[in-house]
Scaffold this motif. Structure first.
Motif, PDB file in Angstrom:
ATOM      1  N   PHE A 150      34.514 -18.545 -83.950  1.00 58.04           N
ATOM      2  CA  PHE A 150      35.159 -19.727 -84.515  1.00 58.04           C
ATOM      3  C   PHE A 150      34.109 -20.734 -84.942  1.00 58.04           C
ATOM      4  N   GLY A 151      34.375 -21.389 -86.068  1.00 58.30           N
ATOM      5  CA  GLY A 151      33.482 -22.423 -86.558  1.00 58.30           C
ATOM      6  C   GLY A 151      34.273 -23.686 -86.839  1.00 58.30           C
ATOM      7  N   ASP A 152      33.636 -24.655 -87.463  1.00 54.17           N
ATOM      8  CA  ASP A 152      34.315 -25.939 -87.649  1.00 54.17           C
ATOM      9  C   ASP A 152      34.999 -26.050 -89.007  1.00 54.17           C
ATOM     10  N   GLN A 153      35.018 -24.969 -89.764  1.00 53.36           N
ATOM     11  CA  GLN A 153      35.736 -25.022 -91.042  1.00 53.36           C
ATOM     12  C   GLN A 153      36.936 -24.076 -91.018  1.00 53.36           C
ATOM     13  N   TYR A 154      37.917 -24.379 -91.850  1.00 49.68           N
ATOM     14  CA  TYR A 154      39.109 -23.515 -92.007  1.00 49.68           C
ATOM     15  C   TYR A 154      39.998 -23.590 -90.752  1.00 49.68           C
TER      16      TYR A 154
ATOM     17  N   VAL B 192      33.027 -16.574 -79.410  1.00 44.07           N
ATOM     18  CA  VAL B 192      31.815 -17.250 -79.874  1.00 44.07           C
ATOM     19  C   VAL B 192      32.239 -18.532 -80.566  1.00 44.07           C
ATOM     20  N   ARG B 193      31.792 -19.652 -80.053  1.00 39.19           N
ATOM     21  CA  ARG B 193      32.113 -20.937 -80.706  1.00 39.19           C
ATOM     22  C   ARG B 193      31.013 -21.923 -80.349  1.00 39.19           C
ATOM     23  N   PRO B 194      30.675 -22.819 -81.282  1.00 36.29           N
ATOM     24  CA  PRO B 194      29.703 -23.862 -80.947  1.00 36.29           C
ATOM     25  C   PRO B 194      30.264 -24.755 -79.848  1.00 36.29           C
TER      26      PRO B 194
ATOM     27  N   SER C  62      30.421 -27.743 -79.589  1.00 34.99           N
ATOM     28  CA  SER C  62      31.156 -28.903 -80.105  1.00 34.99           C
ATOM     29  C   SER C  62      32.654 -28.633 -80.238  1.00 34.99           C
ATOM     30  N   LEU C  63      33.038 -27.376 -80.272  1.00 39.32           N
ATOM     31  CA  LEU C  63      34.463 -27.045 -80.420  1.00 39.32           C
ATOM     32  C   LEU C  63      35.134 -26.752 -79.081  1.00 39.32           C
ATOM     33  N   HIS C  64      34.503 -27.166 -77.997  1.00 39.72           N
ATOM     34  CA  HIS C  64      35.044 -26.748 -76.692  1.00 39.72           C
ATOM     35  C   HIS C  64      36.462 -27.250 -76.479  1.00 39.72           C
ATOM     36  N   HIS C  65      36.814 -28.432 -76.989  1.00 42.26           N
ATOM     37  CA  HIS C  65      38.144 -28.951 -76.663  1.00 42.26           C
ATOM     38  C   HIS C  65      39.275 -28.172 -77.352  1.00 42.26           C
ATOM     39  N   PRO C  66      39.239 -28.004 -78.678  1.00 41.55           N
ATOM     40  CA  PRO C  66      40.372 -27.269 -79.289  1.00 41.55           C
ATOM     41  C   PRO C  66      40.408 -25.790 -78.904  1.00 41.55           C
ATOM     42  N   SER C  67      39.286 -25.242 -78.447  1.00 39.46           N
ATOM     43  CA  SER C  67      39.269 -23.811 -78.109  1.00 39.46           C
ATOM     44  C   SER C  67      39.448 -23.568 -76.616  1.00 39.46           C
TER      45      SER C  67
ATOM     46  N   VAL D 257      32.566 -16.456 -72.870  1.00 35.88           N
ATOM     47  CA  VAL D 257      32.454 -17.443 -73.947  1.00 35.88           C
ATOM     48  C   VAL D 257      30.987 -17.707 -74.169  1.00 35.88           C
ATOM     49  N   VAL D 258      30.537 -17.576 -75.417  1.00 34.39           N
ATOM     50  CA  VAL D 258      29.133 -17.861 -75.731  1.00 34.39           C
ATOM     51  C   VAL D 258      29.074 -18.814 -76.919  1.00 34.39           C
ATOM     52  N   ASN D 259      27.887 -19.368 -77.126  1.00 31.92           N
ATOM     53  CA  ASN D 259      27.740 -20.417 -78.133  1.00 31.92           C
ATOM     54  C   ASN D 259      27.308 -19.912 -79.496  1.00 31.92           C
ATOM     55  N   ASP D 260      26.664 -18.751 -79.532  1.00 30.43           N
ATOM     56  CA  ASP D 260      26.155 -18.294 -80.824  1.00 30.43           C
ATOM     57  C   ASP D 260      26.008 -16.773 -80.818  1.00 30.43           C
ATOM     58  N   LEU D 261      25.587 -16.231 -81.953  1.00 30.37           N
ATOM     59  CA  LEU D 261      25.536 -14.778 -82.112  1.00 30.37           C
ATOM     60  C   LEU D 261      24.445 -14.141 -81.260  1.00 30.37           C
ATOM     61  N   ASP D 262      23.346 -14.854 -81.011  1.00 36.52           N
ATOM     62  CA  ASP D 262      22.308 -14.279 -80.146  1.00 36.52           C
ATOM     63  C   ASP D 262      22.848 -14.031 -78.744  1.00 36.52           C
TER      64      ASP D 262
END
Lengths: 148, 148, 148, 148, 148, 148, 148, 148
Positions: free
Chosen positions: E85-89, E111-113, E115-120, E130-135
C-alpha cells in the motif's frame, strides 16, 4: 447447553431405548437422533415410497437412499456420534458412520464389548472414546455436563 | 494426468496385486496406495515399534495407531478410493474408510459380489460407483482417462 | 504456471476440439479435461461395465454413475471450469456443473450466445465471467497468463 | 427437531403451495424457503430496485443478482434442498441449485416425472433421493421424523 | 521447496519488478504471480474482449470480471500473499485481497510506509507480518528458506 | 511417493539433525521442514528486519510474527507433523503446533520420553501416534512406505 | 426466519442508524451487527484496556486487535454482510471486510454512490449485489423475505 | 446476541469463578464453557468410567480421552476461546487449545502476565488479542457488546 447425539448401530433390538432411559434418569439435556429402528420398514422404505423395484438389489438401493437421506440430515445436526457394535450382523453402515463422523470432526463414542477389540481396533483408534457398554457411554456423555 | 488411488479392504489375500496387474496391462497412469498388506506385521506393528504392551487390547490399540497413521496420510493424497468387500472377516475398518472417503468428497468405487448387496446397501448408496469385481473396477478407472 | 480447465457442456458436437485448437495456436499452457465426448458411449457406459440393466431408467442411472465419477475426479483437479450452453438439449448436467463449480470456489467461465441471456441469467450472475463465444473464452483464459 | 427445506425449481405454477399443504396435513415441523415465486417480479426486481437498465441483458443481470442474493442466503440456512423439474422451461437455475447443494453437502431430493429420466440422469445420480412426484417427496421428508 | 507469492497492490508503477530483482539477487526459489500491470489494459480488458459497453459503469464491471478471474485463479495457487500500500489511489481492491487472503488462511505480508499506520491498522493486525518497504519484505520471504 | 514432514519442538539442541541422519540411512523419501533452529536468530529476527523495538515485549512480538510466517507456510505444505517434547523449556509454541496440526487434520507423531506422560496426556490423546524417542519416530515414518 | 447482517464501513457519521430506522419501518426481522461506531473509542480502545503504548503505531496496533476481535466474532455470526463506501477516508478496513466476507461465502451487499464506480469495480464484481444508496440496500434485504 | 466462550487453562485454582463473577457484574450475555475443574476427577475420570488401567501411562491415556471429548464438544460450540497462562505447571493442553482454536478460526483472547512474554510470544502472535489479567479480558469481551 443442550447436545444432539446421533445413535449409529444395528436396529435389531431396542438398545437405543435402554440408553435413552439411562439418560433420562440422569436428566441429561440430550436430544437423541437415530435411524429408522423398525427393521422391516427400513428394508422396505424404498418400495413403500417408489413402488416395486425390479429385483432385490434395486429394492435395497431404493431403501438405502431414503435411509441415508435420514442419516445425513441427522448426522449434520449432531454434536456427538455414538456408535454401538455387537457380535451379530455385519454392521457395515455403522462402521461407515464411524468413518464419516470422524472425517467430519464429530466427536465419536464407540461402544463395543471387549471381546470385539481386534476387529474394531482401527475404529477404536479413530474414536474419541471407547467404552464397553451403555452405562459407560452414559457416564461419558454425562461428564461433558458435570462441573465437579 | 495421473491419479492416486487408495485401495481399502481386507489384507488376507493378494487382490491388490491382481488389480495392479490389470491396471498395468492397460497402461493406466495410476499410483496405487495401500495399507500394510502383511497381515502379521499389521497386527504386530505396535509392539514392533513400542515394545510389549500390557495385554491384547493394548497391543491392538498400539498397532491400529500406526496403521491409521498410514491410512490417514495415504487417503489424503488419494484422488479416488477403491474399497473391496468380500464374504469373510468383519471388514469394519474398510467400511470406516468408505465413510471417511465420502465425507471427505473423495470419489469412491465400491467392489462387492452381488451376493453381499443387502449388508452393503447403505455403503453402495454413498459410493460413486458400485461394481461386482476387479475387472469392472479397472474399467471404471480406465473410463476416467478414455476420450472416445 | 500451468492451468487445468474442465470443459462442461453438451457432447453432441466437437466444440471442445475447436477450443483446444484455438488454445494451441496461442501456446497456452493449459491441460483441458472433459467428459466422455462419445455420446453413445456416455449413454451406454453403465451397461458396458455392469451388463444389461432392468430398464431404461436403470440403464441411465448406471451410466450416470460412471460419468459422474469421471466429472467429480476431473473437476476436483481443475483450476478453472468453462461451461458452454447452446440452444439445443436440456443441458441440465452442464448447469449442475456450474452450480458445483461455484460452490467449490472454482472460477467459472460461462459461454452462451447472447440470445440465451434470459434463461441463463442466474448462472451468468454466479459465473466469474460471461462470454458469447469460444474466441472470447480463449481471450479470457489467455489474459490470466499475459503480462502487458 | 425442525428442518429448513429450500424449494428449488420453476416459478410458473403453484407447486410449492401444493407441497406445503401436504406437509401441513402431516404436521411436519418444516420451514420451507423458496425463491420469489411471482414470476414477473422475479424478472423485474433489478430494475425495480436499481432503475432502468441499458438493455434486456443488463436488466436480466440486475434481476439475477437480487434473486441469487435470496437463493444464496436461504440455501445456506437449508438442511435439505428439494428440486423439482418438469417438462417445460429450461430450468437451468434449478439445475445449478442442484450442483450447488450437492457440492455444499446439503442432502438433495430430486423430483421429476419418470419421462424425464434421461436428461436428468446425472442430476439424479448426484441427488440423495429421486422421486417422481410431490407425494413421494413428502413421504421422503416425513420419513426423517418417523420412529417406527 | 518452492513458493508461489501473489503480489497484490496498485499497478501504476513498477514496484513488482523491483521486488523480483531483489528476490533474484538472493536466488530465492519463488514464483511471483501478479495482476495485469498494464494499467490501461486492465481498465479496458472488458471492452477488449466483449466489445463496447453501454457506459463507463458497465465498462468497469466488464473489466473487473476478467481482472478478478485472474486474481482468483492466482491467489488460489499462492502460498503467500504480499500486499503493498502507498499513499496514492484508493487501493480498495488490494485491501479486498488482504481480506480474502486472511480469510483463506494464506499467510499475508503487508508492506506499507510507516506514515500510513493509522488507516492500515486493522489490515496490519490481520496480516502475519507488517513491514515498511520492499527490502524488509524480501528479508521476510528469505527467512522462510534460511536454516541458520 | 514423497512426504513433507514438519518438525515442531524446541530449538536448543540438534535433535533435527539426528533425526534427518536416521531418515537418510533408511533412504526415506522425506522432505523435512523446520523452524529457524538458530536460537539467537529466532529471537532477534524481528529487530533484524524491522529495527530496534521499544522494549523486550515488542521485540518478542516482532520476532514471533516472522517465526509464525515461516511455521504457517511450512505447516500448510506438510503431510505429517512430528512434535518433540523434552523436560526443559516451556515449549508452548510446540504444543500450539500440536493443536493446529490436529485441527487441520494433519497426522501428528508425538515424541516424548515416558517420564512426561502426565503433562502431555491430552496432547498424546490427540496425536495419531505417540512414541518415546527418535528411533521409534523414524520407524513410524518408515512404516508408511513399507510394503511387507 | 430472522437474519443477522453485519454493517461494514466508515464510523464517522450515523448511516447505520438511518439504515436501522428504514429496516424498522418495514418491520424486517433483522439483527444488525456493527463495529464500535464511537470513533474516538475505536481509536483508543487499545490503550483503554492495555494502558499507554510506546508510540502511535503501537497504539493503533493495540486498538485494531480489539476492533478485529469484535469484527471477527460478529462477521462469523452474520448471514449477510453490507458494506458502505463513500468518498471520504481510505476505508481500507471496510474493503478488507468485503474480501473476507466473499472468501467466507457470506453474501455481500455493496453500497456506493455511482460516482465511485471506478475505484470500487473489483469489489463490485465480487459482491452479490451492488446498490447506490441505503434505500436500495433495504429493498434488497426486504426482497429476501417477500413472497409476492 | 449471546456468546459462548470456552475457558482454556490450568485447573488448579478458581480463576474461572473469578472471571464469571466479573462477567456477571457487567451483565454480559455470555455462556462460559470449561473443562472439568476438579483436578483429581480430571486425572481419574478414565479409571472411574473404564476401571483400573495397567499402569499410570494408560490411566492418563484413558483420562485424557474423556477430557478431550469434553473439550472438543465445547470448543466446537464456542464463539470465542479465552486461554489463561500462569507461571506454574506445563500447561501444554492449554497451549494445544490455543493452536486448535486459531486453526479453527475461533477468535482467541490470550491472558498471561507480562513476565511470561518470552515463552508465550508465538502464541501471543497467533492470538487475536493479548491481555495481562482477567480484568482486561472482561473488558475485551464486553467491548464486543458495547455500542458507544
Amino acid at each position: 447447553m443442550e447436545l444432539n447425539v446421533y445413535l449409529a448401530g444395528q436396529i435389531h433390538d431396542d438398545w437405543r431405548e435402554t440408553l435413552k432411559q439411562k439418560a433420562s434418569k440422569k436428566d441429561l439435556p440430550i436430544h437423541f437422533f437415530e435411524p429408522m429402528t423398525n427393521h422391516d420398514r427400513s428394508d422396505n422404505i424404498g418400495e413403500e415410497i417408489l413402488g416395486e423395484q425390479p429385483n432385490a438389489i434395486f429394492k435395497d438401493e431404493a431403501a438405502s437412499a431414503f435411509n441415508n437421506l435420514r442419516t445425513n440430515v441427522l448426522m449434520q445436526k449432531a454434536d456427538v456420534v455414538l456408535a454401538l457394535f455387537g457380535d451379530q450382523y455385519k454392521q457395515w453402515n455403522a462402521a461407515m458412520d464411524v468413518g464419516a463422523a470422524t472425517a467430519l470432526n464429530k466427536p465419536l463414542i464407540l461402544v463395543r464389548p471387549e471381546s470385539l477389540h481386534h476387529p474394531s481396533k482401527e475404529m477404536a483408534n479413530q474414536a474419541q472414546v471407547v467404552v464397553n457398554d451403555l452405562d459407560q457411554a452414559i457416564e461419558a456423555l454425562a461428564y461433558i455436563f458435570q462441573n465437579e
